[in-house]
Design a protein around this motif. Sequence first.
Motif, PDB file in Angstrom:
ATOM      1  N   SER A  29       0.829  -1.187   0.022  1.00 59.04           N
ATOM      2  CA  SER A  29       0.093  -0.133  -0.110  1.00 59.04           C
ATOM      3  C   SER A  29       0.893   1.229   0.072  1.00 59.04           C
ATOM      4  O   SER A  29       0.447   2.398  -0.108  1.00 59.04           O
ATOM      5  CB  SER A  29      -0.970  -0.084   1.374  1.00 59.04           C
ATOM      6  OG  SER A  29      -0.297   0.018   2.256  1.00 59.04           O
ATOM      7  N   LEU A  30       2.310   1.180   0.091  1.00 59.33           N
ATOM      8  CA  LEU A  30       3.073   2.274   0.206  1.00 59.33           C
ATOM      9  C   LEU A  30       3.846   2.336  -1.008  1.00 59.33           C
ATOM     10  O   LEU A  30       4.341   3.645  -0.992  1.00 59.33           O
ATOM     11  CB  LEU A  30       4.140   2.083   1.303  1.00 59.33           C
ATOM     12  CG  LEU A  30       3.531   1.949   2.692  1.00 59.33           C
ATOM     13  CD1 LEU A  30       4.773   1.588   3.698  1.00 59.33           C
ATOM     14  CD2 LEU A  30       2.807   3.087   3.077  1.00 59.33           C
ATOM     15  N   TYR A  31       3.777   1.615  -2.024  1.00 53.83           N
ATOM     16  CA  TYR A  31       4.438   1.897  -3.225  1.00 53.83           C
ATOM     17  C   TYR A  31       3.519   1.272  -4.375  1.00 53.83           C
ATOM     18  O   TYR A  31       2.783   0.171  -4.205  1.00 53.83           O
ATOM     19  CB  TYR A  31       5.863   1.388  -3.354  1.00 53.83           C
ATOM     20  CG  TYR A  31       5.986  -0.142  -3.079  1.00 53.83           C
ATOM     21  CD1 TYR A  31       5.826  -1.124  -3.886  1.00 53.83           C
ATOM     22  CD2 TYR A  31       6.282  -0.468  -1.966  1.00 53.83           C
ATOM     23  CE1 TYR A  31       5.940  -2.376  -3.627  1.00 53.83           C
ATOM     24  CE2 TYR A  31       6.712  -1.633  -1.570  1.00 53.83           C
ATOM     25  CZ  TYR A  31       6.322  -2.807  -2.413  1.00 53.83           C
ATOM     26  OH  TYR A  31       6.858  -4.183  -2.320  1.00 53.83           O
ATOM     27  N   GLU A  32       3.672   1.881  -5.532  1.00 52.19           N
ATOM     28  CA  GLU A  32       3.162   1.052  -6.882  1.00 52.19           C
ATOM     29  C   GLU A  32       4.427   0.613  -7.686  1.00 52.19           C
ATOM     30  O   GLU A  32       5.291   1.366  -8.103  1.00 52.19           O
ATOM     31  CB  GLU A  32       2.325   2.075  -7.382  1.00 52.19           C
ATOM     32  CG  GLU A  32       1.152   2.545  -6.668  1.00 52.19           C
ATOM     33  CD  GLU A  32       0.155   3.783  -7.585  1.00 52.19           C
ATOM     34  OE1 GLU A  32       0.566   4.203  -8.563  1.00 52.19           O
ATOM     35  OE2 GLU A  32      -0.804   4.032  -6.923  1.00 52.19           O
ATOM     36  N   MET A  33       4.366  -0.375  -8.378  1.00 49.63           N
ATOM     37  CA  MET A  33       5.196  -1.056  -8.929  1.00 49.63           C
ATOM     38  C   MET A  33       4.769  -0.638 -10.534  1.00 49.63           C
ATOM     39  O   MET A  33       3.845  -0.948 -10.870  1.00 49.63           O
ATOM     40  CB  MET A  33       5.276  -2.433  -9.144  1.00 49.63           C
ATOM     41  CG  MET A  33       6.042  -3.061  -7.629  1.00 49.63           C
ATOM     42  SD  MET A  33       6.521  -4.930  -7.564  1.00 49.63           S
ATOM     43  CE  MET A  33       4.762  -5.708  -7.495  1.00 49.63           C
ATOM     44  N   ALA A  34       5.922  -0.123 -10.998  1.00 47.71           N
ATOM     45  CA  ALA A  34       5.611   0.472 -12.418  1.00 47.71           C
ATOM     46  C   ALA A  34       5.931  -0.790 -13.286  1.00 47.71           C
ATOM     47  O   ALA A  34       6.829  -1.576 -13.151  1.00 47.71           O
ATOM     48  CB  ALA A  34       6.692   1.578 -12.833  1.00 47.71           C
ATOM     49  N   ALA A  35       4.848  -0.799 -14.339  1.00 46.66           N
ATOM     50  CA  ALA A  35       4.930  -2.039 -15.255  1.00 46.66           C
ATOM     51  C   ALA A  35       5.394  -1.651 -16.688  1.00 46.66           C
ATOM     52  O   ALA A  35       5.300  -0.124 -17.069  1.00 46.66           O
ATOM     53  CB  ALA A  35       3.816  -2.677 -15.412  1.00 46.66           C
ATOM     54  N   LYS A  70      -0.218   7.913  -5.122  1.00 43.00           N
ATOM     55  CA  LYS A  70      -0.950   9.256  -5.139  1.00 43.00           C
ATOM     56  C   LYS A  70      -1.212   9.711  -3.948  1.00 43.00           C
ATOM     57  O   LYS A  70      -1.266  10.806  -3.477  1.00 43.00           O
ATOM     58  CB  LYS A  70      -1.755   9.221  -6.150  1.00 43.00           C
ATOM     59  CG  LYS A  70      -2.580  10.660  -6.414  1.00 43.00           C
ATOM     60  CD  LYS A  70      -3.616  10.869  -7.588  1.00 43.00           C
ATOM     61  CE  LYS A  70      -4.323  11.799  -7.667  1.00 43.00           C
ATOM     62  NZ  LYS A  70      -4.570  12.691  -6.443  1.00 43.00           N
ATOM     63  N   GLU A  71      -1.814   8.794  -3.161  1.00 46.82           N
ATOM     64  CA  GLU A  71      -2.494   9.178  -2.043  1.00 46.82           C
ATOM     65  C   GLU A  71      -1.375   9.504  -0.838  1.00 46.82           C
ATOM     66  O   GLU A  71      -1.579  10.415  -0.143  1.00 46.82           O
ATOM     67  CB  GLU A  71      -3.139   7.682  -1.342  1.00 46.82           C
ATOM     68  CG  GLU A  71      -3.654   7.877   0.188  1.00 46.82           C
ATOM     69  CD  GLU A  71      -4.363   6.858   0.723  1.00 46.82           C
ATOM     70  OE1 GLU A  71      -4.731   6.799   1.739  1.00 46.82           O
ATOM     71  OE2 GLU A  71      -4.257   5.662  -0.183  1.00 46.82           O
TER      72      GLU A  71
END
Length: 319
Positions: free
Chosen positions: A262-268, A280-281
């Motif tokens: 929930s603390l990061y988003e993995m770019a694909a 973003k949050e």
Amino acid sequence: MEKLHVDVKSLESMHRFGDILAGAIQSIDSEIAEFQVIRDAGDCIGPHWYGLRCRVTCSRSGTGFYLHIGLIYYPSTRHGLMIELDEQNNQHTYGWVLENIRESEEFEINREEPEYFKLFLPDAVFENLPGKSRGEQTAILRQFVQSGAEAIVEAAYQTGFTLSIRNMKDSLNLVNAFEKTLLETESDICKAVINYQDGDNFGQYAQGFRYDLTNEKGLSLYAYFGAIYSYKKQPAGIFAEIDRFSNQKEFDRVRTHMKPSSLYEMAAGEDGFLKLFLTKEMTDKLNAAEYEAQIEILKEFLKACNEAMAQAWEQGAGR
């Protein structure tokens, strides 16, 4: 519901249209744009549209555009032959194109849908296409796609910068915060040490620091923490990263076993890079906080990224 009308010849013409359209685009010779037809994308053809995807790249800046080109016949929107620039796949250029694109006799601009910007072949031209030879149709489609796509490319290319003295101060403050975060983030399972001498710390569209990520079990990764902000590709923002070139022995092992958070988003979609972005949050929370709280948010993010990479490395042991 309207009465059905089955016309097999017309259905066959849909297939022929797709082939002629692809050939027309592939034959474009442009001084300012490069065209790559993508016919196997999952959203090329659907219940109310028939066409193909096309990647168009500005020859001068390298900026890329992901266009949808073809027929649209949804009941509540305009019908016809379109070139569509959607916001979701073109976030870094969408607004600039809408603002800067110029009118032309070659196409008609349609702004009816907020997330889908379309250029239409004029109805009179479209209605005259049936009955023409394949060569004539190819020439008309080629001219339409080239003029529309070049107008999109030109609109984005004319975009200027919006920097101010305040922006530059903000940039320096952000870099100092990245350094502070790297120096102060603590973990029970891994350790980060900045390499101040690495020439990749500051580049044309990234700023931050390369660092060694290690632990007592043999982990040795060469990572990056900072901000990436290319206008030519997305995503952009605060991120932590490892790349295959700097981690040839360990990259696939870590990438394969990474867990979501929930603390990061993995770019694909970018082979050879594992990029973890601040969500973003969390970015909104960062901007709303005071300085010390902002540093704590960055430390929480970096710790989560580092520990996730360390844990993925451990999980991949012996596999």
